[in-house]
Design a protein around this motif. Structure first.
Motif, PDB file in Angstrom:
ATOM      1  N   GLY A  33       0.781  -1.255  -0.115  1.00  0.00           N
ATOM      2  CA  GLY A  33      -0.001   0.034   0.162  1.00  0.00           C
ATOM      3  C   GLY A  33       0.807   1.304  -0.057  1.00  0.00           C
ATOM      4  N   TYR A  34       2.039   1.417   0.824  1.00  0.00           N
ATOM      5  CA  TYR A  34       2.737   2.552   0.760  1.00  0.00           C
ATOM      6  C   TYR A  34       3.429   2.863  -0.604  1.00  0.00           C
ATOM      7  N   MET A  35       3.300   1.909  -1.448  1.00  0.00           N
ATOM      8  CA  MET A  35       4.055   2.246  -2.641  1.00  0.00           C
ATOM      9  C   MET A  35       3.115   3.157  -3.756  1.00  0.00           C
ATOM     10  N   PHE A  36       1.687   3.209  -3.142  1.00  0.00           N
ATOM     11  CA  PHE A  36       0.787   3.757  -4.067  1.00  0.00           C
ATOM     12  C   PHE A  36       0.214   4.833  -3.477  1.00  0.00           C
ATOM     13  N   GLU A  37       0.559   5.191  -2.057  1.00  0.00           N
ATOM     14  CA  GLU A  37      -0.076   6.221  -1.293  1.00  0.00           C
ATOM     15  C   GLU A  37       0.861   7.323  -1.562  1.00  0.00           C
ATOM     16  N   GLY A  38       0.259   8.604  -1.266  1.00  0.00           N
ATOM     17  CA  GLY A  38       1.063   9.841  -1.447  1.00  0.00           C
ATOM     18  C   GLY A  38       0.774  10.566  -2.707  1.00  0.00           C
ATOM     19  N   PRO A  39       1.330  11.837  -2.806  1.00  0.00           N
ATOM     20  CA  PRO A  39       0.953  12.643  -4.116  1.00  0.00           C
ATOM     21  C   PRO A  39       1.448  11.905  -5.226  1.00  0.00           C
ATOM     22  N   HIS A  40       0.644  11.813  -6.297  1.00  0.00           N
ATOM     23  CA  HIS A  40       1.106  11.392  -7.429  1.00  0.00           C
ATOM     24  C   HIS A  40       0.376  11.873  -8.823  1.00  0.00           C
ATOM     25  N   ILE A  41       1.072  12.038  -9.981  1.00  0.00           N
ATOM     26  CA  ILE A  41       0.434  12.636 -11.147  1.00  0.00           C
ATOM     27  C   ILE A  41      -0.361  11.705 -12.028  1.00  0.00           C
ATOM     28  N   GLY A  42      -0.279  10.413 -11.520  1.00  0.00           N
ATOM     29  CA  GLY A  42      -0.883   9.419 -12.551  1.00  0.00           C
ATOM     30  C   GLY A  42      -0.429   8.156 -12.462  1.00  0.00           C
ATOM     31  N   LEU A  43      -1.220   6.965 -12.259  1.00  0.00           N
ATOM     32  CA  LEU A  43      -0.632   5.830 -12.189  1.00  0.00           C
ATOM     33  C   LEU A  43      -1.416   4.934 -13.050  1.00  0.00           C
ATOM     34  N   ILE A  44      -0.914   4.581 -14.290  1.00  0.00           N
ATOM     35  CA  ILE A  44      -1.402   3.890 -15.171  1.00  0.00           C
ATOM     36  C   ILE A  44      -0.741   2.542 -15.570  1.00  0.00           C
ATOM     37  N   PHE A  45      -1.473   1.397 -15.328  1.00  0.00           N
ATOM     38  CA  PHE A  45      -0.827   0.090 -15.238  1.00  0.00           C
ATOM     39  C   PHE A  45      -1.390  -0.728 -16.557  1.00  0.00           C
ATOM     40  N   TYR A  46      -0.273  -1.721 -17.192  1.00  0.00           N
ATOM     41  CA  TYR A  46      -0.765  -2.313 -18.415  1.00  0.00           C
ATOM     42  C   TYR A  46      -0.909  -3.684 -18.145  1.00  0.00           C
TER      43      TYR A  46
END
Length: 121
Positions: A12-25
């Motif tokens: 979970g910690y890897m995907f928390e916090g400020p981000h500008i976009g997480l697009i996975f394929y």
């Protein structure tokens, strides 16, 4: 539960916090999951504020940008011979073994995505 949900639950910690976009394929998820496992092993108990800032496709390969210790990190583009790519900088300070290992893992995952179909793997 799909693979991305499993990753978000486990790391979970890897995907928390400020981000500008997480697009996975889907095709790149298995290698990305192995990379997350390796990063977690390198970080051990001290997560150092690690989280992904942006995940996207660029020039046919995955790009994984992240923050470690509050510093945004870009990894040198080793997949394509892009003019100016060698001028990209990382926030790694020489001698930071953990940051250097994470840089190596991210670079390897990005290189692998360049020869893996983003849809079917």
């Amino acid at each position: 539960m799909n693979r991305m949900e499993e990753l978000r639950t486990r790391f979970g910690y890897m995907f928390e916090g400020p981000h500008i976009g997480l697009i996975f394929y889907a095709g790149w998820l298995p290698d990305f999951a192995r990379t997350c496992e390796k990063i977690a092993a390198v970080l051990e108990e001290d997560k150092r504020g690690f989280h992904f800032v942006q995940v996207k496709e660029k020039f046919g390969g995955a790009r994984y940008y992240y923050s470690l210790g509050g510093k945004k990190r870009k990894i040198l583009d080793e997949i394509l011979d892009v003019p100016g790519a060698s001028q990209w900088k990382t926030a790694t300070q020489k001698g930071d073994r953990i940051a250097e290992e994470i840089d190596r893992l991210i670079n390897a995952a990005q290189r692998q995505s360049g020869v893996t179909c983003m849809i079917c793997g």
